[in-house]
Design an enzyme around this catalytic site. Sequence first.
Site, PDB file in Angstrom:
ATOM      1  N   ASP A 149      67.760  40.601  22.546  1.00 19.20           N
ATOM      2  CA  ASP A 149      67.511  39.594  21.514  1.00 19.20           C
ATOM      3  C   ASP A 149      68.470  38.427  21.721  1.00 19.20           C
ATOM      4  O   ASP A 149      68.860  38.148  22.854  1.00 19.20           O
ATOM      5  CB  ASP A 149      67.666  40.229  20.123  1.00 19.20           C
ATOM      6  CG  ASP A 149      66.727  39.621  19.093  1.00 19.20           C
ATOM      7  OD1 ASP A 149      66.848  38.415  18.835  1.00 19.20           O
ATOM      8  OD2 ASP A 149      65.867  40.343  18.556  1.00 19.20           O
ATOM      9  N   HIS A 171      68.832  35.550  14.727  1.00 19.96           N
ATOM     10  CA  HIS A 171      67.691  36.446  14.914  1.00 19.96           C
ATOM     11  C   HIS A 171      68.133  37.819  15.393  1.00 19.96           C
ATOM     12  O   HIS A 171      67.696  38.859  14.884  1.00 19.96           O
ATOM     13  CB  HIS A 171      66.731  35.802  15.916  1.00 19.96           C
ATOM     14  CG  HIS A 171      65.423  36.508  16.088  1.00 19.96           C
ATOM     15  ND1 HIS A 171      65.229  37.497  17.014  1.00 19.96           N
ATOM     16  CD2 HIS A 171      64.239  36.344  15.457  1.00 19.96           C
ATOM     17  CE1 HIS A 171      63.977  37.918  16.955  1.00 19.96           C
ATOM     18  NE2 HIS A 171      63.346  37.234  16.018  1.00 19.96           N
ATOM     19  N   SER A 180      58.929  40.201  14.450  1.00 19.79           N
ATOM     20  CA  SER A 180      60.303  40.430  14.902  1.00 19.79           C
ATOM     21  C   SER A 180      61.055  41.324  13.928  1.00 19.79           C
ATOM     22  O   SER A 180      61.906  42.114  14.319  1.00 19.79           O
ATOM     23  CB  SER A 180      61.066  39.099  15.024  1.00 19.79           C
ATOM     24  OG  SER A 180      60.790  38.457  16.228  1.00 19.79           O
TER      25      SER A 180
END
Length: 815
Positions: A162, A236, A596
Amino acid sequence: SDTIVMAFCKPCLVFYSVLTFLILNGGPSHVLAKVFMVVMEDDPIISPKSSQKKVMRGEEAQKYKAMTTTKHDIFLDSFLPAGSYKKLYSYTHLLNGFAIYAKSEKAIKTLSGAKGVRLIQEDIKMAKMTTYTPRYIGANVVWPLLGGAEKAGDGVVIGMVDTGIDPSNPSFLSTSDQAKPPPASFKGTCQTGERFPPDSCNGKIVGARWFARAGQATGEFNATMHYASPYDPDGHGSHTASTAAGNFHTPAISKGYNFGHASGVAPGAHLAIYKAAYSFGGYMSDVIAAVDKAVEDGVDIISLSLGPTTITSGPASFLNLLETQLLLATKAGISVVQAVGNGGPDANSVVSFSPWITSVGASTTDRKYNKSIIIGNGQVFSCGGLSPSTPGETMYPLALADDVCNTNSTGGSSNCQDPDVFIRSLVQGKVIICMFVSSNYYEGDFLAGIVDTIQKIGAAGVIITDRSSSDSDIEYHPTFPTSIPSAIVVNSADAQALLEYYDDNLVRDKEGSVTKFGATIRILDGRRAIYTREAPVVAEYSSRGPDVDDMQMQAADVLKPNVMAPGHHIWGAWSPTSDAMVEFQGESYAMLSGTSMATPHVAGVVALIRQRHPKWSPAMVMSAIMTTADVTDRSGRPLMARRDGGVLERATPFDMGAGAINAARAVDPGLVFDAGYRDYLQFLCAVPGVDDAAVLRAVGVPCPPSRARWCSDLNAPSVTVASLVGSRRVDRRVTSVGAENETYMAHVQAPDGVAVRVSPDTFAVAPGATATLRIVLNTTAPGNTFSFGEVVLRGDKKHTVRIPLAVFPAAALSP
């Protein structure tokens, strides 16, 4: 208090959460820079030709790695002139090859004709694709079986590929004075660097590395912005990591308010971080390097909230380098979980293709935030917005932004983006109405800009609304906390009633200036969640099947997505340095949405299953998750999916896969469908348009002598037939993982236009034993689309095994 997990998505900014795959802001399907991945014919450390027992380990593996890397350098030096290329990576563990940045097409043409080269693939870009959610999916029921929440997932390492991680976030801090060591089988290390000091790996985080050589080669990587370390400047990666395995019972505080106590799905699991995505997106060559290193380090699970921005060219979507590398990771015993994409509700929008990957769609949860405003005539409107109330029970004067701005200001006053146009003496103590057009919701900083303006001018609060005649769904508009009283009115009738009330109580002079603001309003607190016990709904943005074989979008005999999990409005850890979401700048927790966010929920459940059943193969784990998923709500009504325009329809397997994940049942599925590397090879060799040479080039081994006729012959926990002409026989082999003998009965709900027969329809199976089911499908009424059904195996020891059916009845054979 309620357990919380995290995830986040701006329904409008789908790329952000859903699967922020490797492209934050979109991009071309082929990179402008000439980065290429080259695969050699020689074996990697984990050879596709050898069994898992014969894999090189320890010093032998390290010597082979060094030798292979040297061979790559010698090979390149012998074919290409110095200065015409730069080698970015040597791949040695799952693939034997390298990534290079070539300055001319000539260099690649030279390599393509060189002896020993198996294939060359141009690099492509990729894109990024929970307070309470562990309870919602039943994970809290599993925790006591594993020694309690803090030990749930213990001994399991989840590799997060990620945008990195913020090691200072409370969700990742060590919870004891003595750091818990990683499993002995894990050999990863921590790369240190800016904002990632040596003590960042503390027992929760056990490994951390970063990969950006493709981004550096193209000039997109900036060390000041993107950090040459595993630190997450985007947010994220921290969000997804906290959802999978964040610490138990951590306060999720944003804008000074505690929104609940957050917990990962597997709070006791370890995290290994592989940073390969950035605000500019990411490149497949960097992701492949990250996956290669994750497998070498010894992770148990790979969680990918990233995916390609396009289907790569070639004979099949299953044969691109990342898909085949993940196949080899599965061969090494690693479970791979990937976001299915944020391209919904369009059909054929999945970007996770292969049957060896657990592909995850996103759903809503039953957690809602109710916000209301009360106007002076007693009317009450439901709104959006996580904000405090206006102080006390006082009614506050209401003013339209245009009526408290300088008359000579040109445009921009009503949308409240410029504090300098307001007359400060007129706004004091008032709630201001700011207008917007719906399209502005898709601009990430628009609403944050309004809130910032209202704070600067010292108003009492803000109402944000739209003059458009169409309704908008509050559920699918940006939801973020504010420190000032605020509310978003998106229902057109409510907005019209509010503005009519305002105009009816306004007094103007002959010049049109306001002499009296007669309308009043009170904003109520909207930060407390309620739990409605509603069933999950497939989120509108969640990508849909059918899966595709190739760029021609030919439907495949593979069910995608495989399962869905909470992905909408998920709280999770965040990086305070991130400017990716202006609304959460400076905060340590954020609410996001997207596939996600759904993916790490499933990765966490996989960790719980692997702790409970450490000898299960990746296929067995995927099977357990799929066959126990929910397809109905508590009252037995079918789950729903949101389609274009917010329309709700009954969800199909192409919307939700096998259904909504149920962790409590997944650890005890009764039966599982197992498959191994050879089975997947047979699948590849049955893909239409794929010949033996294409499989040999992609995987490095030829098709096995015993061939499958159809892709649907793969022993998967689902049956998908993209073109049923006449009849097809599909065999499935089940293995009992129950604790005692059990007798199962098959119940069939046939798809429209298809007759389904299962034999035997009743069978007994002992623990560890297998049974073979024959499912015969016959077209009875040809149609022009897929239809759906299921085979349900009900055991007399209360196990229920559900097998979704997706069949396109193309033609019936003449009698």
